[in-house]
Design a protein around this motif. Structure first.
Motif, PDB file in Angstrom:
ATOM      1  N   LYS A   1      39.747  37.917  37.358  1.00 21.68           N
ATOM      2  CA  LYS A   1      41.134  38.348  37.343  1.00 21.68           C
ATOM      3  C   LYS A   1      41.339  39.617  38.160  1.00 21.68           C
ATOM      4  O   LYS A   1      42.339  39.779  38.840  1.00 21.68           O
ATOM      5  N   ALA A   2      40.354  40.506  38.055  1.00 23.30           N
ATOM      6  CA  ALA A   2      40.450  41.786  38.756  1.00 23.30           C
ATOM      7  C   ALA A   2      40.648  41.546  40.240  1.00 23.30           C
ATOM      8  O   ALA A   2      41.400  42.261  40.908  1.00 23.30           O
ATOM      9  N   ILE A   3      39.989  40.520  40.776  1.00 25.23           N
ATOM     10  CA  ILE A   3      40.076  40.240  42.211  1.00 25.23           C
ATOM     11  C   ILE A   3      41.514  39.895  42.594  1.00 25.23           C
ATOM     12  O   ILE A   3      42.023  40.372  43.609  1.00 25.23           O
ATOM     13  N   ASP A   4      42.182  39.069  41.766  1.00 26.35           N
ATOM     14  CA  ASP A   4      43.577  38.704  42.068  1.00 26.35           C
ATOM     15  C   ASP A   4      44.479  39.932  42.087  1.00 26.35           C
ATOM     16  O   ASP A   4      45.341  40.074  42.943  1.00 26.35           O
ATOM     17  N   GLN A   5      44.259  40.807  41.130  1.00 28.10           N
ATOM     18  CA  GLN A   5      45.059  42.041  41.087  1.00 28.10           C
ATOM     19  C   GLN A   5      44.807  42.896  42.318  1.00 28.10           C
ATOM     20  O   GLN A   5      45.725  43.465  42.892  1.00 28.10           O
ATOM     21  N   ASP A   6      43.533  42.971  42.695  1.00 23.45           N
ATOM     22  CA  ASP A   6      43.185  43.784  43.856  1.00 23.45           C
ATOM     23  C   ASP A   6      43.771  43.194  45.132  1.00 23.45           C
ATOM     24  O   ASP A   6      44.246  43.929  45.995  1.00 23.45           O
ATOM     25  N   LEU A   7      43.726  41.869  45.243  1.00 25.78           N
ATOM     26  CA  LEU A   7      44.318  41.215  46.419  1.00 25.78           C
ATOM     27  C   LEU A   7      45.804  41.553  46.486  1.00 25.78           C
ATOM     28  O   LEU A   7      46.321  41.911  47.551  1.00 25.78           O
ATOM     29  N   ALA A   8      46.473  41.451  45.337  1.00 25.36           N
ATOM     30  CA  ALA A   8      47.915  41.739  45.309  1.00 25.36           C
ATOM     31  C   ALA A   8      48.164  43.169  45.768  1.00 25.36           C
ATOM     32  O   ALA A   8      49.109  43.448  46.519  1.00 25.36           O
ATOM     33  N   HIS A   9      47.318  44.072  45.330  1.00 27.72           N
ATOM     34  CA  HIS A   9      47.472  45.484  45.693  1.00 27.72           C
ATOM     35  C   HIS A   9      47.269  45.702  47.193  1.00 27.72           C
ATOM     36  O   HIS A   9      48.043  46.399  47.849  1.00 27.72           O
ATOM     37  N   VAL A  10      46.241  45.067  47.740  1.00 27.23           N
ATOM     38  CA  VAL A  10      45.980  45.207  49.181  1.00 27.23           C
ATOM     39  C   VAL A  10      47.137  44.603  49.989  1.00 27.23           C
ATOM     40  O   VAL A  10      47.590  45.183  50.976  1.00 27.23           O
ATOM     41  N   TYR A  11      47.658  43.473  49.528  1.00 17.59           N
ATOM     42  CA  TYR A  11      48.770  42.847  50.253  1.00 17.59           C
ATOM     43  C   TYR A  11      50.049  43.691  50.161  1.00 17.59           C
ATOM     44  O   TYR A  11      50.883  43.662  51.046  1.00 17.59           O
ATOM     45  N   GLU A  12      50.149  44.446  49.082  1.00 19.15           N
ATOM     46  CA  GLU A  12      51.301  45.340  48.951  1.00 19.15           C
ATOM     47  C   GLU A  12      51.179  46.510  49.944  1.00 19.15           C
ATOM     48  O   GLU A  12      52.143  46.905  50.584  1.00 19.15           O
ATOM     49  N   LEU A  13      49.937  47.009  50.080  1.00 20.87           N
ATOM     50  CA  LEU A  13      49.707  48.097  51.038  1.00 20.87           C
ATOM     51  C   LEU A  13      49.847  47.627  52.483  1.00 20.87           C
ATOM     52  O   LEU A  13      50.280  48.370  53.352  1.00 20.87           O
ATOM     53  N   PHE A  14      49.415  46.396  52.729  1.00 18.97           N
ATOM     54  CA  PHE A  14      49.412  45.862  54.096  1.00 18.97           C
ATOM     55  C   PHE A  14      50.183  44.544  54.144  1.00 18.97           C
ATOM     56  O   PHE A  14      49.573  43.471  54.180  1.00 18.97           O
ATOM     57  N   PRO A  15      51.518  44.609  54.167  1.00 17.99           N
ATOM     58  CA  PRO A  15      52.304  43.368  54.178  1.00 17.99           C
ATOM     59  C   PRO A  15      51.932  42.453  55.342  1.00 17.99           C
ATOM     60  O   PRO A  15      51.994  41.232  55.221  1.00 17.99           O
ATOM     61  N   ARG A  16      51.503  43.031  56.445  1.00 11.95           N
ATOM     62  CA  ARG A  16      51.100  42.220  57.593  1.00 11.95           C
ATOM     63  C   ARG A  16      49.955  41.291  57.274  1.00 11.95           C
ATOM     64  O   ARG A  16      49.808  40.218  57.842  1.00 11.95           O
ATOM     65  N   LEU A  17      49.053  41.758  56.415  1.00 11.34           N
ATOM     66  CA  LEU A  17      47.920  40.912  56.046  1.00 11.34           C
ATOM     67  C   LEU A  17      48.377  39.772  55.158  1.00 11.34           C
ATOM     68  O   LEU A  17      47.853  38.668  55.219  1.00 11.34           O
ATOM     69  N   LYS A  18      49.367  40.060  54.329  1.00 11.11           N
ATOM     70  CA  LYS A  18      49.881  39.019  53.433  1.00 11.11           C
ATOM     71  C   LYS A  18      50.454  37.863  54.253  1.00 11.11           C
ATOM     72  O   LYS A  18      50.186  36.695  53.975  1.00 11.11           O
ATOM     73  N   GLU A  19      51.228  38.224  55.270  1.00 11.21           N
ATOM     74  CA  GLU A  19      51.817  37.185  56.123  1.00 11.21           C
ATOM     75  C   GLU A  19      50.746  36.344  56.814  1.00 11.21           C
ATOM     76  O   GLU A  19      51.006  35.248  57.262  1.00 11.21           O
ATOM     77  N   ARG A  20      49.551  36.929  56.960  1.00 10.91           N
ATOM     78  CA  ARG A  20      48.503  36.262  57.731  1.00 10.91           C
ATOM     79  C   ARG A  20      47.300  35.889  56.883  1.00 10.91           C
ATOM     80  O   ARG A  20      46.194  35.746  57.397  1.00 10.91           O
ATOM     81  N   MET A  21      47.501  35.693  55.592  1.00 10.46           N
ATOM     82  CA  MET A  21      46.327  35.535  54.721  1.00 10.46           C
ATOM     83  C   MET A  21      45.444  34.348  55.087  1.00 10.46           C
ATOM     84  O   MET A  21      44.244  34.375  54.855  1.00 10.46           O
ATOM     85  N   LYS A  22      46.019  33.316  55.674  1.00 12.76           N
ATOM     86  CA  LYS A  22      45.215  32.122  56.014  1.00 12.76           C
ATOM     87  C   LYS A  22      44.755  32.140  57.472  1.00 12.76           C
ATOM     88  O   LYS A  22      44.080  31.232  57.930  1.00 12.76           O
ATOM     89  N   GLN A  23      45.159  33.190  58.196  1.00 10.89           N
ATOM     90  CA  GLN A  23      44.786  33.259  59.617  1.00 10.89           C
ATOM     91  C   GLN A  23      43.317  33.683  59.760  1.00 10.89           C
ATOM     92  O   GLN A  23      42.824  34.522  58.990  1.00 10.89           O
ATOM     93  N   VAL A  24      42.655  33.120  60.743  1.00  7.32           N
ATOM     94  CA  VAL A  24      41.261  33.489  61.003  1.00  7.32           C
ATOM     95  C   VAL A  24      41.235  34.904  61.593  1.00  7.32           C
ATOM     96  O   VAL A  24      42.008  35.228  62.496  1.00  7.32           O
ATOM     97  N   ALA A  25      40.344  35.740  61.083  1.00  6.17           N
ATOM     98  CA  ALA A  25      40.370  37.164  61.437  1.00  6.17           C
ATOM     99  C   ALA A  25      40.179  37.417  62.930  1.00  6.17           C
ATOM    100  O   ALA A  25      40.746  38.356  63.488  1.00  6.17           O
ATOM    101  N   GLY A  26      39.400  36.542  63.576  1.00  5.84           N
ATOM    102  CA  GLY A  26      39.150  36.714  65.007  1.00  5.84           C
ATOM    103  C   GLY A  26      40.408  36.637  65.854  1.00  5.84           C
ATOM    104  O   GLY A  26      40.411  37.104  66.996  1.00  5.84           O
TER     105      GLY A  26
END
Ligand SMILES: Nc1ncnc2c1ncn2[C@@H]1O[C@H](COP(=O)(O)OP(=O)(O)OP(=O)(O)O)[C@@H](O)[C@H]1O
Ligand SMILES: [Mg+2]
Length: 236
Positions: free
Chosen positions: A110-135
């Protein structure tokens, strides 16, 4: 203020090259401390020594009252010390979300889901691209991902090695805004930068490194106002 990191008189060599010549400094809980200096001053060497990738011949590194001298670097991460290395190394074949999950290996469920939500809140750009390949992310987005991944391990001390390197001014601004937001949340940060103006304006305190030695230190404000610093590092 409680000291979280204490670097005491370390000397680091690459073969016969004496890269760090007896430097000492401290980071207190909740602070942003910056280490500024020109190319080759020894900034990355210092961070890599703190994280256990390199070893000092003398002196000590103390993190949360524990001497890190004999502790291997993978154990150092689980103690709460995270490094975002120069050149933002992310897993290029993995998606944004998979990269973030890799950073969470010290957490569970559960902690991981909360942490993901927190990171996506800090970096909305990453949220929009969560399924994009990092390269396929831009350099700035990869920097955000590298920072987000480090945050997934809940670091007590976050060390950033030149987060603004190679980024366009607008992204530099965004990265520094995020650094300030993390500071407001209470994250302790050791920030290494060549962009002295930006680093000193967010830092509580700073140290100036020249060819392996600390030559000046002071509050961010003091250093920003210092004529010698202005001349050497702020373009006038
Ligand atoms: N693997 C290595 N082998 C030999 N010398 C090295 C090695 N890595 C770094 N050095 C030397 O150590 C010194 C400090 O390098 P370091 O990478 O810590 O500088 P830096 O302040 O991070 O510079 P930059 O701003 O360019 O990243 C430099 O003189 C560099 O040439
Ligand atoms: Mg460097």
């Amino acid at each position: 203020m409680a000291s979280i990191l204490k670097v005491d008189d370390i000397n680091v060599y690459y073969g016969s090259i004496h890269a760090i010549k007896g430097i000492s400094f401290e980071v207190n809980e909740g602070e942003i401390v910056t280490l500024i200096g020109a190319n080759g001053a020894g900034k990355s060497t210092t961070l890599n020594t703190i994280s256990g990738l390199l070893h000092s011949r003398t002196g000590s590194v103390t993190f949360m009252d524990e001497n890190l001298g004999k502790i291997p670097c993978h154990k150092i991460v689980s103690k709460g010390l995270a490094l975002v290395p120069e050149g933002r190394r992310v897993f290029l074949q993995m998606t944004v979300q998979e990269n973030l999950e890799m950073g969470a290996y010290t957490q569970s469920g559960k902690a991981i889901d909360q942490d993901l939500a927190h990171v996506y809140e800090l970096f909305p750009r990453l949220k929009e691209r969560m399924k994009q390949v990092a390269g396929t992310l831009s350099g700035g987005e990869q920097q955000m991902l590298a920072m987000g991944r480090a945050l997934m391990s809940h670091p007590k001390l976050l060390m950033l090695d030149e987060p603004s390197m190679g980024l366009a001014p607008i992204l530099v601004e965004q990265i520094f805004e995020i650094i300030q937001n993390l500071h407001k949340e209470g994250t302790t940060i050791l920030l290494v930068e060549q962009n002295a103006a930006a680093a000193l304006s967010v830092a509580d305190r700073g140290y100036v490194l020249e060819t392996g030695k600390i030559v000046t230190s002071g509050s961010g404000k003091e250093l920003l106002a210092s004529p010698a610093i202005k001349k050497a590092y702020l373009g006038g």
